[in-house]
Each structure stands twice: as C-alpha cells, then as structure tokens.
Design a protein around this motif. Structure first.
Motif, short mmCIF file in Angstrom:
data_model
loop_
_atom_site.label_atom_id
_atom_site.label_comp_id
_atom_site.label_asym_id
_atom_site.label_seq_id
_atom_site.Cartn_x
_atom_site.Cartn_y
_atom_site.Cartn_z
N THR A 67 -75.81 61.05 98.81
CA THR A 67 -75.47 59.79 98.16
C THR A 67 -74.54 60.04 96.98
N GLY A 73 -73.87 55.02 94.93
CA GLY A 73 -74.76 54.46 95.96
C GLY A 73 -74.20 54.56 97.36
N ASP A 74 -72.90 54.90 97.50
CA ASP A 74 -72.34 55.12 98.84
C ASP A 74 -73.05 56.30 99.49
N ASP A 116 -71.96 54.47 104.15
CA ASP A 116 -72.80 53.27 104.26
C ASP A 116 -72.87 52.68 102.85
N ARG A 117 -72.28 51.49 102.68
CA ARG A 117 -72.28 50.84 101.37
C ARG A 117 -73.09 49.54 101.47
N ASP A 118 -74.29 49.60 100.94
CA ASP A 118 -75.17 48.43 100.96
C ASP A 118 -75.35 47.88 102.37
N GLY A 119 -75.52 48.79 103.34
CA GLY A 119 -75.76 48.37 104.71
C GLY A 119 -74.52 48.10 105.53
N THR A 120 -73.36 48.26 104.93
CA THR A 120 -72.10 48.03 105.65
C THR A 120 -71.33 49.34 105.77
#
Length: 374
Positions: free
Chosen positions: A146, A163-164, A202-206
């Motif tokens: 992360t 957070g990525d 993955d950035r906040d589920g995207t």
C-alpha cells in the motif's frame, strides 16, 4: 598566626567540598550512555533451552553451520545516563564507547518509548528476514503493498495517492502481477532510470492505471549505486501470508539489525546440507523484503561479541565497511555483502574453503576511494 589558621581552614573546607562534588558526580546519573559488545547468539541453535528459530509446516534439514546474530549492550537510557564512575571507566577502556544521550535519543523519547520502538524494529526485522529467507529457498510469500506517500519532485508525486494498493506493473507490452514485494522490485531491478512504466492500483475499490517515470538510486556512502531504478513511492506491507510457520525464541533484544542472519538461518534450514560447513559465521545488517542488506550501528562492538564466541567469519553490510577496517578482531575475516544472495554465495565459499574471490571491507573502501573511520 590566626591568618595562617584561617587560610588552612578555608583550604580544608574547599578540599572537602571538592571531594563531595567529585563523589556525587561519580554516583549521579549523567548525560552519557556507554556501549559495549553484547551477546552473540546462534540463531540456528538454542538459548536457555529454547530454540531461537523454529520452522513448522514444511521439511527442514539439519545443519552443522552456526549463524550468530550480534548485539550491542548499552548502559544508561534516554531518561538517565550512566554515572560519572561508569563514564570515567569507559574512557579508560578500549572496548567501551561513551556516547551523549542526546546523540542517541531525542528529548521527547522516554526509556519506555525506546523499548517499544526497539521491539517493533525487532518484529519488523523478523518479518522481513523471514520473507527474504523463504523466497530465497523457493517459497512465495504473498502480501499487500500500500502506498503511503511519494517523493517530492518526482512524477510519482503527481499520480499516486496514499492508500493506493499496488496490483501490477507494466513495462512495454509486458504486465507483471504484483502479489509479493519481489514481484515489484524484481521488475524495477531490470529497467533503466527514466523508463515510463504503468502501475495498476486499487484506489478505493476502483482499478486505476498510473503512468510513472522511474528514477535512479542515489549512490551509497561507498559510491556504489543500486542497479535498476525505483518508482519514488513509499510502501507499507500488510496481510503477509507466510506459507510455513516460522517462530523466534528471542527475548529482551530489540532493533532491526538481525534480519540478515535470520534470513540466512532460515535458508539453511530449508535447503539440504550445511550451507556454511561446520563453521561459526556471525554477521549483522537490516534485511528488506527484497533481500537487500542495510546499515546498522555498533559494528565494532558486534565483531568483538562474535569473536568472543569463536566466530572466525563475519558478514558486514558494505555501507558499514568504513567502521570495520582497522578494527577487525584478531583471526577474524570480515566480508562485505549487500544482498542476501551475496551472503549465501559468501557462506558457500567459506564452506568450500576458498574465500579468495570474496569481497572484503578493505576492498570496498579501496574501491570507494574513501578512508575508514578511526
């Protein structure tokens, strides 16, 4: 006559006061700590009847090689330094080092804070040493990487967010899934600085595809430059999935510097035969998840501690070689290493009885064109 008596009386009082001050200074805590050689422990053996390293869940092999982690003992804490008497004795000793407390610890750090930090560093060194040792022996150790930040003045600073979660790296038309730290570092180690790569995150589920231009490593203190390139991001590892159960029986020892010896001992236990023959091999160095060995402190004390256990060979981080040359214990050969792979090759050469092609700290310093520390 009365004047002579008064003068003698004043001298006696002054002398007595001075004596009291000296006595108080010798017993009161001061502003220094004293470092000396700490215990050297055979990671592959036992201490007080407890195995220092245990591996379960896979086949292991017996070995005649002893791998010693080395330590530094410190008298005094961040709260209270040693007494004046201890400080005076250390000045007269060739095996002790007097260091200002504030050169080691900040004013805001309590002794409890330091203990907590050292314990965390030991736990981290065990994790990274375990990962590196397992992967060198052929195991895969999945984990989550992360992003926590990016270096300023790099292209990474404009595209990554804290957070990525890193999922892949694409170079040209080749995409490599990133499920381990070595997946990422292995690719970066083969490409030149200035190469544009695409990092899948993955950035906040995207799922996002982030183009970034790699940057060069800065030369270390010896002038050596790491091969390949880097992204310029800071990563945090989590959710490490160890394929086997590795436990340590080490207590009351902190700090990050045993990682390299943990990794060697694990590799030895997981591969057939005795990696270093029947030799006692000591060493020190931090260990990264990708198998790179980093700098540590107190290496002169650690070499003396190793010598006290009969170790004739010592593996030193190359970046510490300036503190090694001229301080090697009698009868001890010290070899410079930068990676776990180099350490393994060095130990194999020791076992074969041919160390003529190995890199010594003297060679590192000669190549760097710098002088060693006195």
């Amino acid at each position: 006559m009365m004047g002579d008596v008064s003068d003698r009386r004043r001298v006696q009082i002054a002398g007595a006061a001075f004596g009291v001050l000296v006595a108080v200074g010798l017993v009161m805590p001061g502003a220094y700590i004293v470092e000396s050689a700490g215990p050297a422990l055979d990671v592959s053996g036992e201490f007080n009847g407890v195995n220092l390293l245990s591996i379960k869940g896979t086949e292991t092999y017996d070995s005649d090689t002893s791998f010693y982690m080395t330590t530094v003992s410190a008298a005094g804490t961040s709260d209270f330094g040693v007494t004046g008497a201890q400080a005076l004795f250390s000045i007269l000793s060739t095996e002790q080092q007097l260091i200002p407390v504030r050169a080691m610890y900040s004013k805001s750090e309590s002794a409890a804070d330091v203990d907590e930090r050292n314990a965390a560093q030991m736990s981290s060194s065990q994790d990274s040493g375990t990962v590196a040792g397992l992967e060198a022996a052929g195991y895969t150790v999945p984990m989550t990487l992360t992003v926590t930040g990016a270096a300023e003045d790099t292209s990474a600073a404009d595209v990554f967010k804290a957070g990525d979660v890193v999922r892949s790296i694409t170079v040209g038309s080749t995409t490599t899934d990133v499920t381990t730290f070595s997946d990422l570092s292995g690719v970066l180690g083969t490409i030149d600085p200035g190469t544009t790569v695409t990092i899948g995150v993955d950035r906040d589920g995207t799922e996002e595809s982030l183009p970034v231009t790699t940057i060069a490593y800065e030369p270390d203190s010896t002038g050596w430059t790491h091969a390949g390139s880097q992204l310029g991001i800071y990563l945090e590892t989590s959710d490490i999935e160890f394929p086997v159960d590795v436990t340590y029986g080490i207590e009351n020892i902190g700090g990050p510097s045993a990682g390299s010896m943990f990794a060697l001992a694990i590799y030895d236990k997981l591969t057939d035969g005795s990696l270093g023959g029947d030799n006692k091999i000591a060493g020190t160095g931090t260990m990264s998840f990708s198998g790179e060995i980093g700098a540590i402190g107190g290496i002169q004390h650690k070499m003396r501690g190793a010598a006290s256990q009969g170790a004739e060979y010592f593996l030193a981080p190359a970046v510490n070689c300036g503190e090694v040359v001229g301080h090697e214990p009698s009868g001890m050969q010290v070899f410079a290493v930068r990676t776990l792979d180099e350490s393994i090759s060095t130990v194999k050469a020791i076992a074969a009885g041919d160390t003529s092609q190995l890199t010594t700290c003297e060679m590192v310093m000669e190549d760097s064109g710098t002088s060693s520390a006195s």
